[in-house]
Motif scaffolding. Structure first.
Motif, mmCIF file in Angstrom:
data_model
loop_
_atom_site.group_PDB
_atom_site.id
_atom_site.type_symbol
_atom_site.label_atom_id
_atom_site.label_comp_id
_atom_site.label_asym_id
_atom_site.label_seq_id
_atom_site.Cartn_x
_atom_site.Cartn_y
_atom_site.Cartn_z
ATOM 1 N N PHE A 1 -2.973 -4.886 8.360
ATOM 2 C CA PHE A 1 -3.493 -5.759 7.128
ATOM 3 C C PHE A 1 -5.111 -5.863 5.935
ATOM 4 O O PHE A 1 -4.364 -5.870 5.023
ATOM 5 N N HIS A 2 -5.420 -5.863 6.991
ATOM 6 C CA HIS A 2 -6.897 -5.134 6.256
ATOM 7 C C HIS A 2 -7.014 -3.963 5.641
ATOM 8 O O HIS A 2 -7.401 -4.082 4.614
ATOM 9 N N GLU A 3 -6.365 -2.847 6.453
ATOM 10 C CA GLU A 3 -6.407 -2.042 5.310
ATOM 11 C C GLU A 3 -5.927 -1.920 3.958
ATOM 12 O O GLU A 3 -5.813 -1.577 2.837
ATOM 13 N N HIS A 4 -4.675 -2.742 4.116
ATOM 14 C CA HIS A 4 -3.924 -2.094 2.776
ATOM 15 C C HIS A 4 -3.855 -3.143 2.208
ATOM 16 O O HIS A 4 -3.188 -3.142 0.839
ATOM 17 N N LEU A 5 -3.680 -4.571 2.992
ATOM 18 C CA LEU A 5 -3.983 -5.784 1.828
ATOM 19 C C LEU A 5 -4.762 -6.318 1.691
ATOM 20 O O LEU A 5 -5.543 -7.697 0.814
ATOM 21 N N GLY A 6 -5.872 -5.780 2.411
ATOM 22 C CA GLY A 6 -7.117 -6.992 2.132
ATOM 23 C C GLY A 6 -7.725 -7.916 2.903
ATOM 24 O O GLY A 6 -8.388 -8.775 2.436
ATOM 25 N N THR A 7 -7.503 -8.398 3.943
ATOM 26 C CA THR A 7 -7.224 -9.369 4.734
ATOM 27 C C THR A 7 -8.741 -9.205 5.618
ATOM 28 O O THR A 7 -9.155 -8.068 5.718
ATOM 29 N N GLU A 8 -9.270 -9.831 5.721
ATOM 30 C CA GLU A 8 -10.415 -10.599 6.922
ATOM 31 C C GLU A 8 -10.378 -9.155 8.471
ATOM 32 O O GLU A 8 -8.919 -9.632 9.179
ATOM 33 N N LYS A 9 -11.031 -8.842 8.036
ATOM 34 C CA LYS A 9 -11.237 -7.983 8.689
ATOM 35 C C LYS A 9 -11.302 -8.487 10.450
ATOM 36 O O LYS A 9 -12.175 -9.606 10.601
ATOM 37 N N GLY A 10 -10.887 -8.577 11.358
ATOM 38 C CA GLY A 10 -10.363 -9.113 13.199
ATOM 39 C C GLY A 10 -9.809 -10.462 12.282
ATOM 40 O O GLY A 10 -10.224 -10.256 14.030
ATOM 41 N N ASN A 11 -9.159 -11.260 11.923
ATOM 42 C CA ASN A 11 -9.188 -12.137 12.016
ATOM 43 C C ASN A 11 -7.584 -12.179 12.400
ATOM 44 O O ASN A 11 -6.442 -11.019 12.047
ATOM 45 N N ASN A 12 -6.595 -11.928 13.864
ATOM 46 C CA ASN A 12 -5.642 -12.312 14.077
ATOM 47 C C ASN A 12 -4.860 -13.412 14.208
ATOM 48 O O ASN A 12 -3.374 -13.067 14.642
#
Length: 464
Positions: free
Chosen positions: A166-177
């Motif tokens: 999701f970080h790669e494709h949707l721009g979500t916060e990196k490392g937020n699991n």
């Protein structure tokens, strides 16, 4: 879908990550345990299984009549019916409907048939943008992977994997699991898709001959969202989805979710009978090898499958090898008896990816004798010459040894001598057994030798 790797080779790659394998195994067994608890809460569970099995047996024996009845009633309801002989024709029909409306975008809910037919890839080549709206399906679509499970398509992934995707494709916060955060991100991502797509495609869980309606079961409501906001609804189904009457639906709905996830019923069981005013509804009925399977007496009952995934959740091989090792849309035990019908040569490895323990048969809600069919497929594949030459030669050699007591006795002595005095000849990478296990210590004597010696000693004592 078919990779260049056979099941054992792909499973070996999956097994390199021991912690993930253990997690995958435990997670699926947890789902199996939920199924058991749900089943045990219903005193008539076995009666439901038997009833569902008999209903499906009736359908298989009268498939022609039920299909024509369904077509007639669906057409009376204003639905357009299409017939597809194979995957290619199915894909062309779906594309032609989109071309007719000049549409280049589609929202799609879960459909294992379209996975089987490789519809997404086909439409992509034609310039059609397809968005899978089921959360698990969307995750694997973003990763350019096929589903690994028919109910839990992203079961092979952990939340950390989803977060990275999701970080790669949707721009979500990196490392937020955080699962809630990731789910909300997916919801926002898909909302625009539902609002803008003019064509929605769904699968079909059940098609009722009596009324000409279809039933789609989901937990997320994504099928309903897509269909209700679109101008055109395309539903794709294998012809085995037919059930005779609406009253029979209650039997299957009580079995389906309990077998799949341990739920009493799916969150949404949506009935689609007629197109809305000014809208279109199309149903594509697909064969793609099903007629051939229907004609195979030993394997026809595999068409009773309602795609619950219970056999996968319980299978010790699937749980520890992963769905992608089966290189087909439908993995696990049920996939291993369906795939050889489509292509014996490409799928000859799958019926051997089983311990034949019978657990799959025990949990099947429509009582398909899966483990028996796996065994029978092995016999067919050997007779048709689809097994590796090395294995065929080895089995014939073994048969010769086991059929001749003198040869068997000599082979046993030779084997014990080699293991004891020249262990390097068996403890090496050429021995598949040794790759995963320690070789046992060679016994001092064979059972036959031990038995003869003890029988003689017993006789001598009696004579005294």
């Amino acid at each position: 879908m078919k990779s260049n790797l056979e099941h054992s080779e792909a499973a070996a790659i999956f097994n390199k990550d021991v912690k993930r394998v253990d997690w995958h195994d435990e997670t699926l067994w947890f789902v199996r345990e939920k199924r058991d608890k749900a089943a045990h809460q219903i005193p008539e569970w076995e009666l439901l299984r038997e009833t569902a099995s008999e209903i499906k047996n009736n359908v298989l024996s009268n498939m022609h009549d039920y299909l024509l009845e369904f077509e007639s009633n669906a057409q009376k309801n204003g639905i357009t019916i299409h017939w597809a002989a194979d995957a290619d024709e199915h894909n062309k029909i779906v594309h032609s409907i989109m071309e007719k409306h000049g549409v280049k975008q589609m929202v799609k809910s879960k459909s294992m048939l379209t996975e089987e037919c490789h519809l997404n890839e086909y439409l992509s080549e034609k310039g059609i943008d397809v968005i899978d709206s089921d959360l698990g399906e969307r995750i694997v679509q973003l990763r350019k992977e096929p589903p690994s499970h028919i109910v839990l398509p992203a079961i092979h992934l952990k939340k950390e994997d989803v977060s990275e995707t999701f970080h790669e494709h949707l721009g979500t916060e990196k490392g937020n699991n955080d699962p809630q955060y990731l789910t909300e991100a997916a919801r926002l991502h898909l909302r625009d898709t539902f609002l803008t797509r003019k064509v929605a495609l769904t699968g079909v869980n059940f098609a009722i001959a009596e009324t000409g309606e279809i039933v789609v079961c989901t937990n997320e409501g994504n099928a309903d969202m897509g269909v209700h906001l679109a101008d055109v609804h395309i539903a794709c189904m294998g012809f085995e989805k037919i059930i005779p009457q609406r009253k029979h639906l209650s039997v299957f709905l009580r079995l389906l979710a309990r077998s799949a996830t341990g739920q009493p019923i799916t969150t949404f069981s949506s009935h689609f009978k007629t197109p809305r005013d000014g809208k279109e509804m199309h149903i594509v009925i697909v064969d793609n090898g099903r007629t051939t399977q229907l004609g195979r007496e030993d394997f026809r009952s595999s068409l009773k499958c309602i795609r619950c995934g219970a056999c996968m959740n319980t299978c010790p091989v699937y749980r520890r090898s992963g769905g992608h090792s089966y290189h087909n849309a439908v993995a696990g035990p049920i996939g291993s008896i369906l795939a050889p019908n489509l292509d014996m040569s490409k799928n000859a490895d799958l019926p051997f990816a089983s311990t034949l323990c019978g657990s799959c048969t025990n949990v099947c809600p429509v009582k398909i004798d899966i483990h028996n069919q796996l065994y029978k497929w092995r016999q067919v594949l050997v007779k048709e010459g689809h097994t590796p030459l090395g294995k065929t030669v080895a089995m014939k050699g073994m048969a010769t040894v086991l059929a001749n007591p003198m040869v068997f006795d000599f082979a046993g002595k030779a084997g014990r001598f080699v293991m004891k005095n020249m262990p390097v000849l068996v403890n090496n990478s050429l021995n598949p057994w040794y790759k995963q296990r320690e070789m046992p210590a060679p016994p001092e004597e064979s059972f036959r030798e031990w038995y003869k010696k003890n029988a003689k000693e017993s006789k001598d004592k009696k004579d005294e």
